[in-house]
Design an enzyme around this catalytic site. Sequence first.
Site, PDB file in Angstrom:
ATOM      1  N   LYS A 205      34.719  33.242  20.623  1.00 37.61           N
ATOM      2  CA  LYS A 205      35.388  33.276  21.928  1.00 37.61           C
ATOM      3  C   LYS A 205      34.372  32.821  22.967  1.00 37.61           C
ATOM      4  CE  LYS A 205      37.286  36.480  25.368  1.00 37.61           C
ATOM      5  NZ  LYS A 205      37.902  37.777  25.613  1.00 37.61           N
TER       6      LYS A 205
HETATM    7  C1  R5P Z   1      35.030  39.729  27.296  1.00 38.46           C
HETATM    8  O1  R5P Z   1      34.886  38.966  26.431  1.00 38.46           O
HETATM    9  C2  R5P Z   1      35.690  41.003  27.109  1.00 38.46           C
HETATM   10  O2  R5P Z   1      36.222  41.040  25.844  1.00 38.46           O
HETATM   11  C3  R5P Z   1      36.660  41.312  28.149  1.00 38.46           C
HETATM   12  O3  R5P Z   1      36.795  42.670  28.261  1.00 38.46           O
HETATM   13  C4  R5P Z   1      37.967  40.654  28.062  1.00 38.46           C
HETATM   14  O4  R5P Z   1      38.277  40.162  26.815  1.00 38.46           O
HETATM   15  C5  R5P Z   1      38.014  39.601  29.073  1.00 38.46           C
HETATM   16  O5  R5P Z   1      39.284  39.075  29.235  1.00 38.46           O
HETATM   17  P1  R5P Z   1      39.630  38.260  30.550  1.00 38.46           P
HETATM   18  O6  R5P Z   1      38.342  37.716  31.063  1.00 38.46           O
HETATM   19  O7  R5P Z   1      40.547  37.195  30.086  1.00 38.46           O
HETATM   20  O8  R5P Z   1      40.265  39.194  31.497  1.00 38.46           O
END
Ligand code: R5P
Length: 291
Positions: A205
């Site tokens: 990711k």
């Molecule tokens: C970052 O990788 C963490 O996993 C976060 O808590 C989350 O997945 C971030 O998601 P977003 O930036 O799309 O709100």
Amino acid sequence: MADKFGNKIAKDYEVNTPFANQGSFFVKGMQNMDWGMKARFSRIFNPKTGKTVMLAFDHGYIMGSTAGLERLDLAIPPLMEDVDVLMGTRGAIRTCIPPTCKKGIALRASAGSSVLDDDMSHEVIGVDIEDAIRLDATCLAVQTFIGAPGEKTSLENLVRTVDMGNKYGIPVLGVVAVGKDMERTPKFFKLATRMLAELGAHIIKTYYCEDFEEVVAACPVPIVVAGGKKVPEKEALELAYNAISKGAVGVDMGRNIFQAESPKAMARAIGKVVHEGYTAEEAYKFYEENK
Ligand code: R5P
């Protein structure tokens, strides 16, 4: 050890040449994995499209309650049918997600800092493998902090989790973090994504950036793109479209879904881009008509 300085610059990524070792399994770089791991990949990525929409709601592990996630029990279940994978902590999954959901579970498996820390790069492995198995985790998500003070510990967390995941057939999702002092350049993302893949992460990711097709080409495992801070819905759909067009096999999005004016319409619109080839404009029209 490779010389640190004076190396020739990597430049030819042959972005139009398909991955050469695909074999008969549909997930990039995973043809040599065991049956159980392939079965889990088939719950993460839709075997018909090869892609995934992950809904990230693990924010509480570092920031407590967040706008849109004040009530996990109310916010997430209505969105489940519109995504492929639910990314959360074991506390959230056990308490707020019905075990009948039939969705992939990306279990947050690192922990150890909070938004109150100046430096949030120090984490530990936050879940025992037996508990991940009890939870029927489809993959284990570990945050890594390349170039930050916690780099070594976070990479150790990753490789230990990969060892455990390989032992039991559970893929590891290596997450590339970008802290306040960390770069957000193609050079950084090429370094970080390739490092995590070579350390054994099965899915990465990371954030979208310029020359993203080169980041994808240089990485021998699938890449899903992170959402990041909330932006207008149209922009988030453009991000998803650009990432998919440049070779990402999905998105792992949180705030840009659950903080949208209509989270459900947004989850569906993202799915249209990821699985059905909608352009950002078409998906935004769909969002507007369904919100
Ligand atoms: C970052 O990788 C963490 O996993 C976060 O808590 C989350 O997945 C971030 O998601 P977003 O930036 O799309 O709100």
